[in-house]
Scaffold this active site. Sequence first.
Site, short mmCIF file in Angstrom:
data_model
loop_
_atom_site.label_atom_id
_atom_site.label_comp_id
_atom_site.label_asym_id
_atom_site.label_seq_id
_atom_site.Cartn_x
_atom_site.Cartn_y
_atom_site.Cartn_z
N SER A 1 -42.10 -20.91 28.05
CA SER A 1 -41.75 -20.03 29.17
C SER A 1 -41.40 -18.62 28.73
O SER A 1 -41.31 -17.72 29.57
CB SER A 1 -40.58 -20.62 29.94
OG SER A 1 -40.95 -21.85 30.55
N GLU B 1 -28.63 -10.01 -32.36
CA GLU B 1 -30.06 -9.92 -32.67
C GLU B 1 -30.38 -9.10 -33.91
O GLU B 1 -31.34 -9.38 -34.61
CB GLU B 1 -30.82 -9.34 -31.47
CG GLU B 1 -30.93 -10.27 -30.28
CD GLU B 1 -31.79 -11.49 -30.57
OE1 GLU B 1 -32.85 -11.33 -31.21
OE2 GLU B 1 -31.40 -12.60 -30.17
#
Length: 752
Positions: free
Chosen positions: A410, A144
Amino acid sequence: MARRKSSRRIDPDFGEPSRSGLSAREDDRMVSSRQRKNSAKGRSRRRGRSRKRRGGGLFSLFGRLTYWCLVLALWGGIAVVGVVAYYGAQMPSATSWAIPDRPPNVKIVDVNGKLIANRGMTGGESVSLQQMSPYIPEAVIAIEDRRFYSHFGIDPLGLARALVSNILEGHISEGGSTLTQQLAKNLFLTPDRTIKRKVQEVLLALWLEHKFTKNQILEMYLNRVYFGSGAYGVQAAARRYFGKSAHDVTLSEAALLAGLVKAPSRLSPARDPKAAEKRAQLVLAAMRDQGMIGETQMAKAMSAPPTRVASYWTGSENYVADEVMGELPDLIGEVGSDIVVQTTVDLDLQSVAEGAIHRLIQEDGKTRHVSQGALVSIDNTGAVRAMVGGYDYANSQFDRASEARRQPGSAFKPFVYLAAMEAGRTPDSIRNDAPVKIGKWTPENYGGKYYGRVTLTEALSRSLNSVAAQLAMEVGPKTVVAVAHRLGIQSDLDANASIALGTSEVTPLELTAAYVPFANGGYKPTVHFIRRILSSSGKVLYAFPQKAEPRVIRPEIVGMMNSMMKETILHGTARRAAFGWPAAGKTGTSQDSRDAWFVGYTSNLTTGVWFGNDDNSPTKGVTGGSLPAMAWKEFMTAAHEGVTVRDLPGSWHPTPGVAVAPVAVSEDEDRTALPTMRPTTPAPASEGKPAATDSAGFKPPAAIPHPSQRSRQPLDNSRTASVSRPVPPADVGGAPRRGGLSILDVILGGRD
């Protein structure tokens, strides 16, 4: 004076022939022959100079071009200064410039300090250059900004190189911005490509170079730059792509990260692994060319296996992170700086839970048409130890553990039986398991099987719908709802007859939490995920309050319930859940097997498991005693490894003469046949007002005598006469009967 007679002028005549006009010959001029020679030479020299001037035109053109270039450069410089001054004047005074605070990060860790997730805009905490792999800054500089340590914020050579490259290629292929300029843009400016933004970027870059050292600038840049896939900063990127800290990043991984800066979204390995790898090799070559690494290092890094990452954040621990983020505003308000959240979750147990859900769905999902599962585990203090909200977080972030409301079937019956125990029944109370009619509803057992005279222990272990409906009508649906809410159910429940079969929807988290009082001796703890919240400096911002938890079940009732629910695992519908520890629980399967549950507990942990489908479509025969019980066993076996075995709290012994024989029960017997209509059934006449709160903070239903009166009243009128009294018919709730008999009177066969 004599007047002229003619106006014609008469010129003097010297005897020469007359000529028209005034003229003079060469010979008439008053010059010498020498002068005439010199004049001729002069004319010759002028003609020569004229020919020389005509022959030097190219040099004259170059001179004029140079001149005008200098003029244009001067005016261009003046124009640039003007533009800079104009846009610079629109910026605040440099004395007020300051680095904006980095968006706060929320670091979420488990009970042992292991990282669960980083949340916030950045997705990772800030790290210094010394805390990250040295390959990372080297790789970024190499690709860069190779002259980062030598330029003053702007790199004229790099800018010129980029300009030439872009002209030759005919489009913008290379930028000339330095790392300092990129940092200035990220910190202060928008990404708009305008002259104004570029001018301000340059001014801010110069200010950054003046204000901070090169290492400080580089560190700020690496902690804020975007690396794609939602990761800002090297720490977040390392976690996102490699599952490790930035400190442990290798050379090949650092090259991949550095390569992402150019186009993070397009080059992300989560989107295009090949493009990311190709770019990483360019970075390695740049590092070699600049002497940062040698040929051997480059070759080794290039031969490393390509990085493969998931397209999105994965792992069930992210369900926990989402839950934590939802709780933070209520605990500490807006997060303004980096914080560390210490949770109650154990990542090792979380991994076991996720593995159990994944394995069972992978093995049986297609054949049994089940696509989702959830698991919640809570200790006796209310601390959540594990929570899996679905099969795959990457594909669905919806948390089925805490947000999905499903019919428990249940698995809701323990609250019905608890209400019956508090109303004076006991585990060996006898009921007639036979078809019953409640208003227009006739609940049926699974498969239409009925067993006649059964104890409540047997009825619960077999998950008999008929008996559960009878008990709900004895104590009243409102009482059942009140008991469920008292133990921790938070969802709205319909107080009608079908409440006995779990027709009202609840979440796995709240249903599991409501079972915890059975495991800890009758106390209702506060369910929580967060132990402490700390600032980055270690200051405690929040700590879970230590307080006395209220008792919600009397000790003797806890013993009764545990003695009954043990049978579910020992001989009932959840035999597959047995793993060697004293344990109890209840299975549940809603109509057409749409929902399959098992919620069970030891004296150490309470864990609930659910399987089903998001679209509520039926599964192919999945019951609470199958996949949920199997997942529960796998998780609880791992969770109790090395833990000292302890029995469940409370004790209860059957009444002499009333034998409770073990029964073999099929796992299918917990299936619930729901009514086609759910009428609201009025509470029985025996339902009275709640009694006052006792000294332990327990507020029993009116049907239960106050502890101070228990010596004068029997616990269970039906039990004391269960041997001699005939079993009543079971068609309760039919046409009204004369003589003032209530539903309770009919069930018990008369008045006591």
